[in-house]
Design an enzyme around this catalytic site. Structure first.
Site, PDB file in Angstrom:
ATOM      1  N   THR A 161       0.617  -1.383   0.657  1.00  0.00           N
ATOM      2  CA  THR A 161      -0.016  -0.124   0.003  1.00  0.00           C
ATOM      3  C   THR A 161       0.968   0.938   0.245  1.00  0.00           C
ATOM      4  OG1 THR A 161      -1.398   1.312   0.855  1.00  0.00           O
ATOM      5  CG2 THR A 161       0.030  -0.027   2.224  1.00  0.00           C
ATOM      6  N   ASP A 162       0.480   2.519  -0.319  1.00  0.00           N
ATOM      7  CA  ASP A 162       0.963   3.405  -0.839  1.00  0.00           C
ATOM      8  C   ASP A 162       0.530   3.701   0.710  1.00  0.00           C
ATOM      9  OD1 ASP A 162      -1.201   4.327  -0.017  1.00  0.00           O
ATOM     10  OD2 ASP A 162      -2.221   5.991  -1.364  1.00  0.00           O
ATOM     11  N   GLU A 163       0.470   3.494   1.956  1.00  0.00           N
ATOM     12  CA  GLU A 163       0.469   4.061   3.008  1.00  0.00           C
ATOM     13  C   GLU A 163       1.480   3.891   4.166  1.00  0.00           C
ATOM     14  OE1 GLU A 163      -3.316   3.759   5.540  1.00  0.00           O
ATOM     15  OE2 GLU A 163      -4.803   4.138   4.190  1.00  0.00           O
ATOM     16  N   TYR A 218      -1.444  -0.301  10.989  1.00  0.00           N
ATOM     17  CA  TYR A 218      -1.499  -0.704   9.988  1.00  0.00           C
ATOM     18  C   TYR A 218      -0.882  -0.410   9.350  1.00  0.00           C
ATOM     19  CZ  TYR A 218      -3.151  -1.705   5.075  1.00  0.00           C
ATOM     20  OH  TYR A 218      -3.150  -2.119   3.682  1.00  0.00           O
ATOM     21  N   LYS A 245       2.036  -3.595   7.540  1.00  0.00           N
ATOM     22  CA  LYS A 245       2.882  -3.572   6.005  1.00  0.00           C
ATOM     23  C   LYS A 245       3.884  -3.468   5.511  1.00  0.00           C
ATOM     24  CE  LYS A 245       0.102  -4.538   3.121  1.00  0.00           C
ATOM     25  NZ  LYS A 245      -0.592  -5.766   2.405  1.00  0.00           N
TER      26      LYS A 245
HETATM   27  P1  NAD Z   1      -9.579  -6.922   2.872  1.00  0.00           P
HETATM   28  O1  NAD Z   1      -9.580  -6.952   4.189  1.00  0.00           O
HETATM   29  O2  NAD Z   1     -10.884  -6.893   1.970  1.00  0.00           O
HETATM   30  O3  NAD Z   1      -9.830  -8.719   2.503  1.00  0.00           O
HETATM   31  C1  NAD Z   1      -8.474  -9.412   3.243  1.00  0.00           C
HETATM   32  C2  NAD Z   1      -8.413 -10.815   2.836  1.00  0.00           C
HETATM   33  O4  NAD Z   1      -6.993 -11.562   3.843  1.00  0.00           O
HETATM   34  C3  NAD Z   1     -10.045 -11.147   3.547  1.00  0.00           C
HETATM   35  O5  NAD Z   1     -10.709 -12.194   2.790  1.00  0.00           O
HETATM   36  C4  NAD Z   1      -9.268 -11.699   4.587  1.00  0.00           C
HETATM   37  O6  NAD Z   1     -10.433 -13.039   5.479  1.00  0.00           O
HETATM   38  C5  NAD Z   1      -8.516 -11.934   4.600  1.00  0.00           C
HETATM   39  N1  NAD Z   1      -7.436 -12.602   5.234  1.00  0.00           N
HETATM   40  C6  NAD Z   1      -6.872 -11.816   6.341  1.00  0.00           C
HETATM   41  N2  NAD Z   1      -6.481 -12.277   7.401  1.00  0.00           N
HETATM   42  C7  NAD Z   1      -5.953 -13.479   6.870  1.00  0.00           C
HETATM   43  C8  NAD Z   1      -5.123 -14.730   7.671  1.00  0.00           C
HETATM   44  N3  NAD Z   1      -5.035 -14.951   8.964  1.00  0.00           N
HETATM   45  N4  NAD Z   1      -4.531 -15.734   6.456  1.00  0.00           N
HETATM   46  C9  NAD Z   1      -5.722 -16.234   6.119  1.00  0.00           C
HETATM   47  N5  NAD Z   1      -6.779 -14.913   5.429  1.00  0.00           N
HETATM   48  C10 NAD Z   1      -6.590 -13.753   5.751  1.00  0.00           C
HETATM   49  O7  NAD Z   1      -8.598  -6.524   1.655  1.00  0.00           O
HETATM   50  P2  NAD Z   1      -8.370  -5.803   0.648  1.00  0.00           P
HETATM   51  O8  NAD Z   1      -9.073  -4.052   0.184  1.00  0.00           O
HETATM   52  O9  NAD Z   1      -9.208  -6.456  -0.837  1.00  0.00           O
HETATM   53  O10 NAD Z   1      -6.669  -5.592   0.657  1.00  0.00           O
HETATM   54  C11 NAD Z   1      -6.316  -6.921   0.356  1.00  0.00           C
HETATM   55  C12 NAD Z   1      -4.744  -5.896  -0.154  1.00  0.00           C
HETATM   56  O11 NAD Z   1      -4.680  -5.167  -0.437  1.00  0.00           O
HETATM   57  C13 NAD Z   1      -4.340  -5.877   1.731  1.00  0.00           C
HETATM   58  O12 NAD Z   1      -2.670  -6.416   1.794  1.00  0.00           O
HETATM   59  C14 NAD Z   1      -3.732  -4.696   1.579  1.00  0.00           C
HETATM   60  O13 NAD Z   1      -2.875  -3.937   2.386  1.00  0.00           O
HETATM   61  C15 NAD Z   1      -3.545  -4.279   0.025  1.00  0.00           C
HETATM   62  N6  NAD Z   1      -4.101  -3.114  -0.308  1.00  0.00           N
HETATM   63  C16 NAD Z   1      -5.867  -2.509   0.114  1.00  0.00           C
HETATM   64  C17 NAD Z   1      -5.860  -1.330  -0.735  1.00  0.00           C
HETATM   65  C18 NAD Z   1      -7.319  -0.843  -0.553  1.00  0.00           C
HETATM   66  O14 NAD Z   1      -7.857   0.280  -1.067  1.00  0.00           O
HETATM   67  N7  NAD Z   1      -8.586  -1.824   0.105  1.00  0.00           N
HETATM   68  C19 NAD Z   1      -5.250  -0.190  -1.102  1.00  0.00           C
HETATM   69  C20 NAD Z   1      -3.974  -1.012  -1.090  1.00  0.00           C
HETATM   70  C21 NAD Z   1      -3.526  -2.072  -1.081  1.00  0.00           C
HETATM   71  O1  TDX Z   2     -15.827   7.245   8.213  1.00  0.00           O
HETATM   72  C1  TDX Z   2     -14.418   7.415   7.838  1.00  0.00           C
HETATM   73  N1  TDX Z   2     -14.660   9.076   8.011  1.00  0.00           N
HETATM   74  C2  TDX Z   2     -14.086   9.465   7.230  1.00  0.00           C
HETATM   75  O2  TDX Z   2     -13.655  10.596   7.135  1.00  0.00           O
HETATM   76  C3  TDX Z   2     -13.684   6.653   7.116  1.00  0.00           C
HETATM   77  C4  TDX Z   2     -14.019   4.976   7.008  1.00  0.00           C
HETATM   78  C5  TDX Z   2     -12.632   6.838   6.729  1.00  0.00           C
HETATM   79  N2  TDX Z   2     -12.823   8.323   6.330  1.00  0.00           N
HETATM   80  C6  TDX Z   2     -11.399   8.844   5.845  1.00  0.00           C
HETATM   81  C7  TDX Z   2     -10.370   8.851   6.180  1.00  0.00           C
HETATM   82  C8  TDX Z   2      -9.214   8.832   5.303  1.00  0.00           C
HETATM   83  O3  TDX Z   2      -8.803  10.054   5.223  1.00  0.00           O
HETATM   84  O4  TDX Z   2     -11.400   9.010   4.339  1.00  0.00           O
HETATM   85  C9  TDX Z   2     -10.661   8.408   3.838  1.00  0.00           C
HETATM   86  C10 TDX Z   2     -10.597   6.778   3.636  1.00  0.00           C
HETATM   87  O5  TDX Z   2     -10.657   6.308   4.888  1.00  0.00           O
HETATM   88  P1  TDX Z   2     -10.308   4.393   4.686  1.00  0.00           P
HETATM   89  O6  TDX Z   2     -11.695   3.998   3.451  1.00  0.00           O
HETATM   90  O7  TDX Z   2     -10.719   4.289   5.942  1.00  0.00           O
HETATM   91  O8  TDX Z   2      -9.184   4.150   3.535  1.00  0.00           O
HETATM   92  P2  TDX Z   2      -7.479   4.530   4.200  1.00  0.00           P
HETATM   93  O9  TDX Z   2      -7.530   4.773   5.726  1.00  0.00           O
HETATM   94  O10 TDX Z   2      -7.145   5.122   3.479  1.00  0.00           O
HETATM   95  O11 TDX Z   2      -6.686   2.926   3.628  1.00  0.00           O
HETATM   96  C11 TDX Z   2      -7.054   2.473   2.808  1.00  0.00           C
HETATM   97  O12 TDX Z   2      -6.411   2.746   1.457  1.00  0.00           O
HETATM   98  C12 TDX Z   2      -4.663   2.209   1.382  1.00  0.00           C
HETATM   99  C13 TDX Z   2      -7.779   1.275   2.587  1.00  0.00           C
HETATM  100  O13 TDX Z   2      -8.275   0.916   4.157  1.00  0.00           O
HETATM  101  C14 TDX Z   2      -5.656   0.116   3.122  1.00  0.00           C
HETATM  102  O14 TDX Z   2      -6.135  -0.898   3.221  1.00  0.00           O
HETATM  103  C15 TDX Z   2      -5.099   0.547   2.028  1.00  0.00           C
HETATM  104  O15 TDX Z   2      -3.596   0.369   2.376  1.00  0.00           O
END
Ligand code: NAD
Ligand code: TDX
Length: 344
Positions: free
Chosen positions: A127-129, A151, A155
């Site tokens: 992730t970019d985070e 988090y 990562k």
């Molecule tokens: P998500 O939370 O929707 O899915 C995570 C999945 O991993 C779930 O199916 C969960 O059951 C499984 N999981 C969790 N712990 C586990 C374990 N110990 N063993 C096996 N399975 C397990 O997450 P997502 O949004 O699909 O993100 C997927 C990946 O991409 C993550 O690594 C996250 O850090 C990364 N990522 C997400 C975003 C975003 O915006 N959602 C952005 C950049 C990177």
């Molecule tokens: O209720 C809310 N109100 C609000 O203002 C929530 C849930 C979020 N926010 C803000 C926080 C962030 O600035 O919105 C922005 C986005 O929040 P999230 O959806 O929680 O995402 P973020 O924290 O940016 O992280 C997401 O992007 C990077 C994913 O959850 C991560 O898994 C990924 O790595």
């Protein structure tokens, strides 16, 4: 390099992992995919329902931190693509334990298995985070990591292990760092699906702090296409940023969602901020673009498709907004909403 034929996909029942599995099986007839997923609150077999009868797909319930199950599945695969993680920043602030266990220790277990079985590729989805707050400009892959939440720190720990396994053991690793994804099948704790589903029900939208934090939005299918490009054309040992090129403040995002849904701004409540809230992320994606990838969806198209999907799939998200979710929602938002103020 062609796409490895037998993939072990961890976290494939989550939001992005399931999009990857659905899209890769649709696109490549000679591919087999084993999904290993623990089915935490965020994992959902309904995300894989469209391909559940496909003979090229197999689901295994298990934990990436369980070396025995990982090893037996790794023995039958050519490559590991790892999405498995605890992924929600707010939950990491409330209870970091599972983040360290899965995102750091689980990654170590997977890397060990890939090393033992001489895999052709190990792709870690990050992730970019991990770059932390970016006041101006955009993060490059070699920039230092300054994670600021449990988090992003967990990562970053996984990312560093991936680099170490390449440098030390020559494991052909690939590492990607994507910006905020959005699209169908997104668990409704994250801001876009939370705000869309709350707006459908005319429930308040809790906007943290001044709402001027900036995120870059990437449509999930564009992320999946980028991962395929990295698997095929990426250089072992390298890291690739993936971004959508759509930087918006949360306030602009909220306004746009409500306008598109024809709902009033009076639904928005300004609530106490997230602890340690990063103000801005931004990634420079020129390295990935040089592999031939660019996002195919504009933000307007992607957001409209996402809103339409949630309007049409209440049968998917309504059951999720019950039980443990309601408990979480009360802990996360009960006091905040009580202290919230109107936003104009
Ligand atoms: P998500 O939370 O929707 O899915 C995570 C999945 O991993 C779930 O199916 C969960 O059951 C499984 N999981 C969790 N712990 C586990 C374990 N110990 N063993 C096996 N399975 C397990 O997450 P997502 O949004 O699909 O993100 C997927 C990946 O991409 C993550 O690594 C996250 O850090 C990364 N990522 C997400 C975003 C975003 O915006 N959602 C952005 C950049 C990177
Ligand atoms: O209720 C809310 N109100 C609000 O203002 C929530 C849930 C979020 N926010 C803000 C926080 C962030 O600035 O919105 C922005 C986005 O929040 P999230 O959806 O929680 O995402 P973020 O924290 O940016 O992280 C997401 O992007 C990077 C994913 O959850 C991560 O898994 C990924 O790595």
């Amino acid at each position: 390099m062609t796409l490895p034929r037998r993939l072990l996909v961890t976290g494939g029942a989550g939001f992005i992992g399931s999009a990857f599995v659905r899209r890769m099986l649709e696109r490549h007839s000679d591919l087999t995919i084993t999904v290993l997923d623990k089915l935490t609150y965020a994992g959902n077999l309904a995300n894989l329902a469209p391909i559940e009868d496909d003979p090229r797909y197999r689901f295994v319930l298990g934990d990436i931190a369980d070396a025995e199950v990982v090893d037996s599945l790794a023995a039958e695969a050519d490559a590991i693509v790892s999405f498995a993680a605890e992924s929600h920043v707010d939950r990491s602030i409330e209870e970091p334990d599972a983040f360290i266990r899965t995102d750091v220790y689980g990654t170590f277990v997977l890397l060990e298995a890939a090393r033992r079985h001489g895999h052709a590729r190990y792709l870690q989805i990050s992730t970019d985070e991990v770059y932390g707050h970016v006041p101006e400009g955009s993060s490059l892959e070699e920039d230092s990591l300054k994670p600021r939440s449990p988090y992003s720190a967990s990562k970053a720990g996984g990312d560093l292990l991936v680099g170490a396994y390449h440098a030390t053991y020559g494991l052909p690793t690939l590492l990607t760092r994507a910006s905020n994804n959005y699209g169908p099948y997104h668990y409704p704790e994250k801001v876009i699906p939370l705000f869309i589903t709350n707006a459908i029900d005319d429930e308040p939208l809790p906007l943290y702090g001044d709402g001027l934090q900036i995120r870059d939005w990437l449509y999930v299918d564009d992320h999946v296409d980028a991962l395929e490009a990295v698997l095929v054309h990426g250089e072992p040992g390298e890291t690739y940023n993936i971004g959508g090129g759509n930087e918006l403040t949360n306030l602009e995002l909220t306004r746009t969602i409500l306008e598109r849904m024809d709902k009033p701004m009076s639904l928005v409540r300004s609530v106490p901020d997230r602890a340690g809230h990063d103000r801005r992320y931004s990634v420079d994606c020129s390295k990935l673009r040089s592999l031939g990838w660019s996002p195919a969806h504009t933000f307007d198209e992607g957001l409209d498709a996402t809103i339409r999907w949630y309007l049409d799939h209440a049968d998917w998200w309504r059951p999720l907004k019950s039980g443990e979710y309601l408990e979480y929602y009360r802990r996360q938002y009960g006091d905040r909403l009580a202290a919230g103020t109107a936003v104009e």
